[in-house]
Motif scaffolding. Structure first.
Motif, short mmCIF file in Angstrom:
data_model
loop_
_atom_site.label_atom_id
_atom_site.label_comp_id
_atom_site.label_asym_id
_atom_site.label_seq_id
_atom_site.Cartn_x
_atom_site.Cartn_y
_atom_site.Cartn_z
N LEU A 1 0.78 -1.10 -0.04
CA LEU A 1 0.13 0.05 -0.04
C LEU A 1 0.90 1.32 0.13
O LEU A 1 0.46 2.35 -0.43
CB LEU A 1 -1.12 -0.10 1.35
N ALA A 2 2.27 1.11 0.39
CA ALA A 2 2.99 2.23 0.29
C ALA A 2 3.60 2.55 -1.09
O ALA A 2 4.22 3.47 -1.27
CB ALA A 2 3.96 2.12 1.35
N GLU A 3 3.51 1.36 -1.69
CA GLU A 3 4.20 1.51 -3.09
C GLU A 3 3.37 2.05 -4.05
O GLU A 3 3.56 2.93 -4.91
CB GLU A 3 4.66 0.20 -3.61
N LEU A 4 2.07 1.11 -4.15
CA LEU A 4 1.08 1.36 -5.25
C LEU A 4 -0.24 1.51 -4.64
O LEU A 4 -0.94 0.73 -3.97
CB LEU A 4 1.13 0.38 -6.29
N GLY A 5 -1.20 2.62 -5.12
CA GLY A 5 -2.52 2.77 -4.73
C GLY A 5 -3.17 2.22 -5.78
O GLY A 5 -2.77 2.66 -6.93
N VAL A 6 -4.13 1.65 -5.60
CA VAL A 6 -4.94 1.07 -6.72
C VAL A 6 -6.45 1.32 -6.58
O VAL A 6 -7.07 1.21 -5.58
CB VAL A 6 -4.83 -0.45 -6.73
N LEU A 7 -6.95 1.80 -7.73
CA LEU A 7 -8.48 1.74 -7.92
C LEU A 7 -8.92 1.06 -8.86
O LEU A 7 -8.62 1.69 -10.29
CB LEU A 7 -8.97 3.43 -8.01
N LEU A 8 -9.58 0.10 -8.94
CA LEU A 8 -9.93 -0.95 -10.26
C LEU A 8 -11.45 -0.84 -10.11
O LEU A 8 -12.17 0.11 -11.13
CB LEU A 8 -9.43 -2.03 -10.11
N ASP A 9 -12.34 -1.56 -9.41
CA ASP A 9 -13.78 -1.64 -9.57
C ASP A 9 -14.30 -0.94 -8.27
O ASP A 9 -14.30 -1.92 -7.23
CB ASP A 9 -14.30 -2.99 -9.63
N ALA B 1 -7.11 3.96 -2.00
CA ALA B 1 -5.68 3.93 -3.02
C ALA B 1 -4.82 4.81 -2.27
O ALA B 1 -3.62 4.62 -2.32
CB ALA B 1 -6.30 4.42 -4.32
N LEU B 2 -5.17 5.89 -1.55
CA LEU B 2 -4.27 6.90 -0.96
C LEU B 2 -3.92 6.47 0.60
O LEU B 2 -2.97 7.12 1.30
CB LEU B 2 -4.90 8.21 -0.96
N LEU B 3 -4.33 5.47 0.97
CA LEU B 3 -4.31 5.19 2.47
C LEU B 3 -2.61 4.92 3.01
O LEU B 3 -2.16 5.64 3.75
CB LEU B 3 -4.77 3.81 2.86
N GLY B 4 -1.88 4.48 2.04
CA GLY B 4 -0.61 4.14 2.46
C GLY B 4 0.55 5.28 1.91
O GLY B 4 1.82 4.92 1.91
N HIS B 5 -0.04 6.47 1.46
CA HIS B 5 0.75 7.22 1.03
C HIS B 5 1.64 6.85 -0.05
O HIS B 5 2.96 6.96 -0.35
CB HIS B 5 1.77 8.07 2.10
N PRO B 6 1.24 6.26 -1.19
CA PRO B 6 1.90 5.44 -1.92
C PRO B 6 2.69 6.36 -2.82
O PRO B 6 2.21 7.44 -3.30
CB PRO B 6 0.66 4.58 -3.00
N LEU C 1 -0.76 15.26 -6.42
CA LEU C 1 0.08 14.01 -6.25
C LEU C 1 1.12 13.98 -7.09
O LEU C 1 2.37 13.49 -6.84
CB LEU C 1 -0.82 12.76 -6.40
N ALA C 2 1.25 14.21 -8.47
CA ALA C 2 2.23 14.37 -9.38
C ALA C 2 3.36 15.13 -8.78
O ALA C 2 4.40 15.09 -8.98
CB ALA C 2 1.83 14.45 -10.60
N ASP C 3 2.93 16.40 -8.41
CA ASP C 3 3.77 17.69 -8.03
C ASP C 3 4.50 17.27 -6.89
O ASP C 3 5.59 17.66 -6.54
CB ASP C 3 2.85 18.76 -7.99
N GLU C 4 3.92 16.31 -6.04
CA GLU C 4 4.84 15.69 -4.93
C GLU C 4 5.62 14.86 -5.34
O GLU C 4 6.34 14.32 -4.49
CB GLU C 4 3.53 15.22 -3.79
N GLY C 5 5.62 14.39 -6.59
CA GLY C 5 6.88 13.56 -6.97
C GLY C 5 6.38 12.18 -7.06
O GLY C 5 7.05 11.20 -7.55
N ARG C 6 4.95 11.94 -7.02
CA ARG C 6 4.31 10.49 -7.12
C ARG C 6 4.20 10.09 -8.79
O ARG C 6 4.22 11.04 -9.51
CB ARG C 6 2.96 10.56 -6.39
N THR C 7 4.10 8.92 -9.05
CA THR C 7 3.64 8.50 -10.50
C THR C 7 2.03 8.21 -10.60
O THR C 7 1.74 7.49 -9.73
CB THR C 7 4.34 7.35 -10.67
#
Ligand SMILES: Nc1ncnc2c1ncn2[C@@H]1O[C@H](COP(=O)(O)OP(=O)(O)OP(=O)(O)O)[C@@H](O)[C@H]1O
Length: 243
Positions: A72-80, A141-146, A173-179
Motif C-alpha cells: 500500500l506504500a508502493e502502489l495505490g490502486v482503484l480498479l472496480d 488508494a491513498l491510505l498508504g501514501h503510495p 500527487l504528481a507535483d509531490e513526485g508521485r507516479t
C-alpha cells in the motif's frame, strides 16, 4: 515509477494485451486512452499484481508488486470501486484495509476528509452512489501514501465538483513526485489532467507521447486519438487505405 516491458495477457485464445512496453514516470500524470475492450483494465490489473501476465513483466518502483513488503506504500490502486462488501460502513472498510499493513487510524480519518466523505463515513457502502464509491476507492488508494497510483476510470460517476477535485488531486500527487497512471474515456478531461498519453487499441500500444507533442500535431486530443486509432488499427488489419 511504473515499468511495463513486453506485457502480454491472454484470456484463453483472446489476446487482451499484446506486447506493450512503456514507463509511467514520477512527477507525471500518465493517461491511458483507448476504446472499450482495448485492454486498459487488464494492463492495470497486471501492474497491480492482480493477474499474472502470460508474458513480459511489470515493475513498480523496481520490483514486481508481489515482492513488495508494504504494497500500500508502493502502489495505490482503484480498479472496480463497486466491488465492496455492501453491508460495511465506509470507515470500517478503510480501517480494515489499514490494519492489514499497520497504517494508523488517523490516516483513515485523513483520507476520509481528503476524499470529501466526512458526512458519509458511517454509512454502509451498499447505499453509495457511483461517485461516492469512486471517492471511497480513491481514499483507499491513498491510505498508504503510495509513491505510485493506478486508477481505472476514476472520473466516472463524479459530479462537476468531483471532477475538479480529482483533477486537482492528481496534479498535486504528481507535483509531490508521485507516479500517477489513470485510464479514462473522457478525452477533454484527460487533456486537462494528463502530461503524457498512452493510446491503446486492440491490446497494442498505438502511441506514447506527451500531451504537448500530440497537441502540436493535431487540433485536439480527440483528433489525435481518432487519427491514431483509425490509421494504426487499419494498418494492423492490413487495410489498403491505411497510412
Ligand atoms: N476475466 C476475463 N475473462 C475473459 N476475457 C476478459 C476478461 N477480462 C477482460 N477480458 C477481455 O479482454 C479484452 C480487454 O478487456 P479490458 O477490460 O482490459 O479492456 P478495457 O480497455 O479496460 O475496456 P473498457 O474501456 O470497456 O473498460 C476484452 O475483449 C475483454 O472482453
Amino acid at each position: 515509477m511504473i515499468e511495463v516491458r513486453h506485457l502480454t495477457h491472454q484470456f484463453g485464445r483472446l489476446t487482451a494485451v499484446d506486447d506493450i512496453s512503456f514507463r509511467a514516470e514520477p512527477g507525471t500524470v500518465t493517461g491511458f486512452l483507448g476504446p472499450n475492450g482495448a485492454g486498459k483494465t487488464t494492463a492495470l490489473r497486471a501492474i497491480a499484481g492482480l493477474i499474472r501476465p502470460t508474458a513480459g513483466e511489470v515493475r513498480v518502483n523496481g520490483r514486481p508488486m508481489r515482492e513488495h513488503r508494504m504494497p500500500l506504500a508502493e502502489l495505490g490502486v482503484l480498479l472496480d470501486a463497486r466491488q465492496l462488501h455492501p453491508g460495511r460502513r465506509a470507515d470500517q472498510h478503510l480501517r480494515a484495509l489499514a490494519a492489514t499493513q499497520g497504517i494508523p487510524r488517523r490516516r483513515v480519518d485523513e483520507v476520509i476528509e481528503l476524499a470529501g466523505l466526512g458526512s458519509a463515513a458511517h454509512r454502509r457502502v451498499g447505499g453509495f452512489s457511483l461517485g461516492m464509491s469512486q471517492r471511497l476507492g480513491i481514499a483507499a488508494a491513498l491510505l498508504g501514501h503510495p509513491s505510485a497510483l493506478v486508477l481505472d476510470e476514476p472520473i466516472n460517476g463524479l459530479d462537476p465538483d468531483g471532477v475538479i477535485w480529482i483533477r486537482e488531486l492528481l496534479r498535486r500527487l504528481a507535483d509531490e513526485g508521485r507516479t500517477v497512471l489513470l485510464s479514462s474515456h473522457l478525452m477533454a478531461e484527460l487533456a486537462l489532467t494528463a502530461d503524457r498519453i498512452l493510446v491503446i487499441g486492440q491490446g497494442r500500444l498505438l502511441a506514447d507521447a506527451s500531451l504537448a507533442e500530440l497537441l502540436a500535431a493535431h487540433d485536439s486530443l480527440e483528433d489525435a486519438y481518432l487519427a491514431l486509432t483509425r490509421t494504426r488499427l487499419a494498418f494492423a488489419a492490413g487495410h489498403p487505405n491505411a497510412e
